[in-house]
Write a protein that holds these residues in place. Structure first.
Motif, short mmCIF file in Angstrom:
data_model
loop_
_atom_site.label_atom_id
_atom_site.label_comp_id
_atom_site.label_asym_id
_atom_site.label_seq_id
_atom_site.Cartn_x
_atom_site.Cartn_y
_atom_site.Cartn_z
N ASP A 251 -8.44 5.05 0.62
CA ASP A 251 -7.67 4.52 1.75
C ASP A 251 -8.54 3.76 2.74
O ASP A 251 -8.14 2.70 3.24
CB ASP A 251 -6.92 5.65 2.46
CG ASP A 251 -5.74 6.12 1.64
OD1 ASP A 251 -4.97 5.26 1.18
OD2 ASP A 251 -5.60 7.34 1.43
N LYS B 266 -1.07 2.48 -6.32
CA LYS B 266 -2.10 2.49 -5.29
C LYS B 266 -3.34 1.73 -5.78
O LYS B 266 -3.87 0.86 -5.09
CB LYS B 266 -2.47 3.94 -4.99
CG LYS B 266 -3.54 4.07 -3.97
CD LYS B 266 -2.91 4.59 -2.75
CE LYS B 266 -3.84 4.73 -1.62
NZ LYS B 266 -3.15 5.35 -0.51
N ILE C 89 -9.36 0.42 1.21
CA ILE C 89 -8.22 -0.51 1.30
C ILE C 89 -8.11 -1.08 2.72
O ILE C 89 -7.95 -2.29 2.90
CB ILE C 89 -6.91 0.20 0.87
CG1 ILE C 89 -6.89 0.36 -0.65
CG2 ILE C 89 -5.68 -0.58 1.35
CD1 ILE C 89 -5.73 1.16 -1.19
N LYS D 133 0.84 -1.19 0.00
CA LYS D 133 0.00 0.00 0.00
C LYS D 133 0.87 1.24 0.00
O LYS D 133 1.53 1.55 0.97
CB LYS D 133 -0.89 -0.02 1.25
CG LYS D 133 -1.79 1.18 1.37
CD LYS D 133 -2.59 1.10 2.68
CE LYS D 133 -3.45 2.34 2.81
NZ LYS D 133 -4.26 2.30 4.02
N TYR E 255 -2.71 -1.85 -6.08
CA TYR E 255 -2.78 -2.54 -4.78
C TYR E 255 -4.23 -2.83 -4.40
O TYR E 255 -4.56 -3.94 -3.98
CB TYR E 255 -2.09 -1.71 -3.69
CG TYR E 255 -2.16 -2.35 -2.33
CD1 TYR E 255 -1.48 -3.53 -2.08
CD2 TYR E 255 -2.93 -1.80 -1.31
CE1 TYR E 255 -1.55 -4.15 -0.83
CE2 TYR E 255 -3.01 -2.40 -0.07
CZ TYR E 255 -2.32 -3.57 0.17
OH TYR E 255 -2.40 -4.19 1.39
#
Lengths: 334, 424
Positions: free
Chosen positions: B240, B200, B243, A327, B203
């Motif tokens: 974020d 990002k 994730i 990340k 991911y």
């Protein structure tokens, strides 16, 4: 075993190939210093002009030499010599298939270094449009036919044509950039010359000088510029089917995303668009395996040695190679 | 005298109330109607409730970049410090508003999207909208929305993907898009900010892939409905937070797999879902499927799998190659039915059936979604050839015809189960 397999499939191919190419380059170009010699029938540009330092010699030189005989001698011992040489060449070639180009060839390696230099400068590579790309495919075959025919025509008159001058006995070597560039690595710059001894020599050596220039400039602009025209690639492809190392594709797993095509230095469209063939070693393929490393589909592309998968595309490997396994942080600049 | 204050409900309040009712009904169903609920799914249930029932904005102070289709690269939006908000809409309330503005037989998804814009009632209102010229209705919808006074920019999208011309054309479109957004944001697209955002999103996609792996298990630890919620959340959530929630969820999945927890029965048919995209809260068909003792193990839709499946692959990490790679990702591997031929989509469905050991395919087409309706025949033929059972369902956003649909789906599931029993 499965752990090792995973390690291989997750490897950083770019780095592996970089070091493999360096070792191969050192052995081929400087091998002579340590008495390393793979003989004179190698399916790669190990230059004969590199004299005692070379770790082996290119078969194209031998081939031109073998063909320069009268019909009568060729039907006798020279013919046997030719067949034995060709046989040796094939044995070498079948071992690695076209990976000789992608992993061993010093000229290929030099072009990859030039590419790396361009990348550092952040200069964009260029590409042929598809129709030009298809057209230039034939050039390597024309070069191959010429290098086969010209030596024959020195010793024999074909269709009553006059025989060619002796200065053409190594027509391809005259224009091969390897003749000048490879010995240069051992400090031998004597091949950079224009020979004024005869008209043929003037033409051929001038062509050679021009092609070296094109090689250096071309491969800065276009990845693997010279390989598109390489007659060795054409000769190799003729014998490629029974080779041990293969590039296989399972079309049912392919999404045609084109990642492989974009990674391909030789702009081979079939690698992305052909979903029916299994063997994807095409005439221009250098078996560099960049396509396998760029493929995100599980087991869609694979390098296969004698029926055994040695390196295959996996989702995990792809994600690691693209550095998408961690990340990261978005830059918070306003 | 009573002191109750009475106010008249404004149209916006009414719209919000109706949408909240639609939303909570679906969330409740997913939450409560199934066995072995997943604890970490609560993040997603709460998220949808916050956004669609409590109208809580998520991106205050940020530039919100509205996208009308999957093809607008989030990588570039994040790199330019914007937040992508996918505006494809699944609300019947908005569909009804849009019905007054579009032809009767138009696609409900487009009607709902246009209706949403017409009402000008957003919790996270887009500051700029990019509309790729994908299907006819989306293409025209962009212009209609522009007439409402929004800043809408068309992004030219080709209708074939195999030619050299279409590839170049789309690469140019993406460059143009990047220029427009960069101008709007007054920020430069650089090698470093683009590389960071590609990785990002890569991911985030890799997490989706990991989660999908668990759906290949014999005991599937997660419902297809939950998966649709997770993927739909990516339309608008803070990346974020999404994730983080996924990382927690993946941990729970690992233990569920070890404990062999199955959200369905042993004999439950495993389904691959394809066709017009289920977008929250229009989970009508997936809900009926999973309430009929079947399980969606994979999908081929643009609201879910297609968003995550293909990752950007870059060979030379410089700006020029990154942008081209991004363009190719959104064109070459795309299995959208707007393209002339679509062998890729068929191969993809068959591959999903094989990999996820599915028993059948369910193909949803919205009434009015011409391209999915037109492609139906070729997909059905191909499935027949491959020996894969398939059910074609036409649906829309209306809450009616529930009974008829569930009868058909249940009958299909029964036939699949009896076939499964015979095999054993």
């Amino acid at each position: 075993m499965s752990n090792l397999k995973k390690k291989i499939n997750n490897m950083n191919l770019v780095r592996f190939r970089f070091w493999f190419q360096i070792v191969a380059f050192l052995l081929i170009v400087y091998g002579g210093y340590i008495g390393f010699d793979l003989g004179d029938k190698l399916p790669t540009f190990a230059c004969v002009y590199n004299g005692d330092f070379t770790g082996g010699k290119c078969y194209l030189g031998m081939l031109q030499h073998d063909l320069n005989h009268h019909w009568e001698t060729f039907l006798g011992f020279a013919g046997y010599a030719f067949l034995i040489s060709l046989g040796m060449f094939m044995v070498w070639f079948w071992l690695l298939n076209k990976a000789w180009c992608g992993f061993v060839c010093p000229l290929g390696t030099m072009q990859d270094w030039i590419t790396a230099f361009r990348k550092k400068l952040k200069i964009r590579f260029s590409q042929y449009d598809w129709s030009s790309r298809a057209k230039i495919k034939s050039i390597k075959w024309i070069l191959l036919i010429l290098l086969l025919i010209i030596p024959v025509m020195i010793s024999n008159s074909i269709f009553g044509l006059p025989t060619l001058p002796n200065g053409l006995s190594m027509p391809f070597c005259d224009i091969c950039p390897g003749r000048m560039l490879i010995p240069a690595f051992t400090g031998n710059f004597s091949q950079f010359y224009i020979d004024f001894s005869s008209k043929t020599e003037i033409v051929m050596t001038t062509l050679g000088m021009i092609i070296v220039g094109l090689f250096l400039v071309g491969s800065f602009i276009k990845k693997r510029f010279f390989c598109y025209f390489c007659p060795m690639a054409a000769l190799q492809y003729t014998f490629s089917k029974p080779a041990l190392l293969k590039l296989y594709k399972d079309g049912s797993k392919c999404t045609k995303c084109g990642d492989c095509y974009r990674a391909c230095d030789m702009d081979i469209l079939e690698i992305a668009d052909d979903v029916t063939s299994k063997n994807l070693v095409t005439e221009d393929c250098t078996l560099c395996l960049k396509c396998v490393a760029a493929c995100p589909e599980e087991g869609c592309l694979e390098a296969n040695f004698a029926g055994k998968t040695i390196f295959e595309s996996t989702k995990e490997g792809f994600i690691i190679r693209m550095a998408m396994d961690k990340k990261g942080e978005l830059s918070e600049q306003h | 005298m009573s002191s109750i204050e009475r106010t008249i409900e404004t149209p916006k309040d009414k719209q919000n109330r109706h949408k909240a009712m639609e939303a909570i009904k679906v969330i409740k169903s997913i939450k409560d109607d199934f066995k072995s609920p997943i604890e970490s799914m609560n993040y997603f249930y709460d998220l949808f409730e916050r956004v669609y029932c409590k109208n809580e904005p998520l991106h205050e102070g940020k530039t919100k970049v509205g996208t009308m289709c999957i093809q607008i690269p989030s990588e570039i939006i994040y790199a330019l410090d914007g937040v992508p908000i996918r505006l494809c809409n699944g609300f019947y309330t908005d569909d009804e508003i849009g019905s007054d503005l579009l032809p009767q037989k138009a696609c409900p998804l487009v009607k709902a999207t246009v209706g949403h814009f017409a009402s000008n009632n957003f919790t996270d209102k887009p500051d700029i909208v990019f509309s790729p010229t994908t299907c006819d209705q989306k293409t025209k919808a962009g212009a209609i929305i522009k007439n409402f006074g929004y800043k809408v920019i068309d992004v030219d999208f080709p209708r074939t993907k195999d030619s050299e011309g279409s590839r170049e054309y789309w690469r140019k479109s993406i460059k143009q898009f990047a220029v427009e957004l960069s101008k709007f944001k007054n920020k430069k697209l650089t090698k470093s900010n683009l590389e960071v955002s590609i990785k990002k999103i890569g991911y985030a996609q890799s997490l989706y892939h990991k989660l999908s792996e668990y759906r290949k298990e014999e005991n599937v630890p997660i419902l297809g409905l939950d998966m649709f919620l997770i993927t739909n959340a990516f339309f608008f959530d803070k990346i974020d937070s999404w994730i983080d929630a996924m990382e927690v969820l993946l941990k729970e999945m690992r233990t569920r797999v070890d404990e062999k927890i199955n959200v369905a029965g042993k004999m439950s048919p495993r389904i691959v879902f394809t066709g017009s995209p289920p977008i929250f809260p229009n989970y009508k068909i997936p809900l009926i499927i999973e309430q009929s003792d079947a399980l969606i193990v994979a999908d081929e839709t643009c609201s879910s799998n297609r968003m995550f499946n293909d990752m950007v692959a870059v060979d030379e990490w410089n700006l020029y190659d990154m942008i081209d790679s991004i363009s190719d990702k959104y064109l070459k591997a795309c299995t959208c039915p707007i393209f002339t031929t679509n062998e890729d989509r068929i191969r993809r469905i068959i591959d999903l059936v094989k990999n996820y050991k599915a028993d059948a395919v369910i193909y949803q087409a919205f009434a009015g979604c011409t391209v999915y309706e037109m492609e139906q025949r070729s997909v059905l033929e191909a499935m027949e050839k491959a020996g894969i059972a398939i059910l074609y369902i036409e649906s829309d956003y209306s809450p009616s015809q529930q009974g008829q649909l569930s009868t058909r789906i249940e009958a299909f599931m029964e036939s699949l189960k009896s076939r499964k029993r015979k095999k054993k």
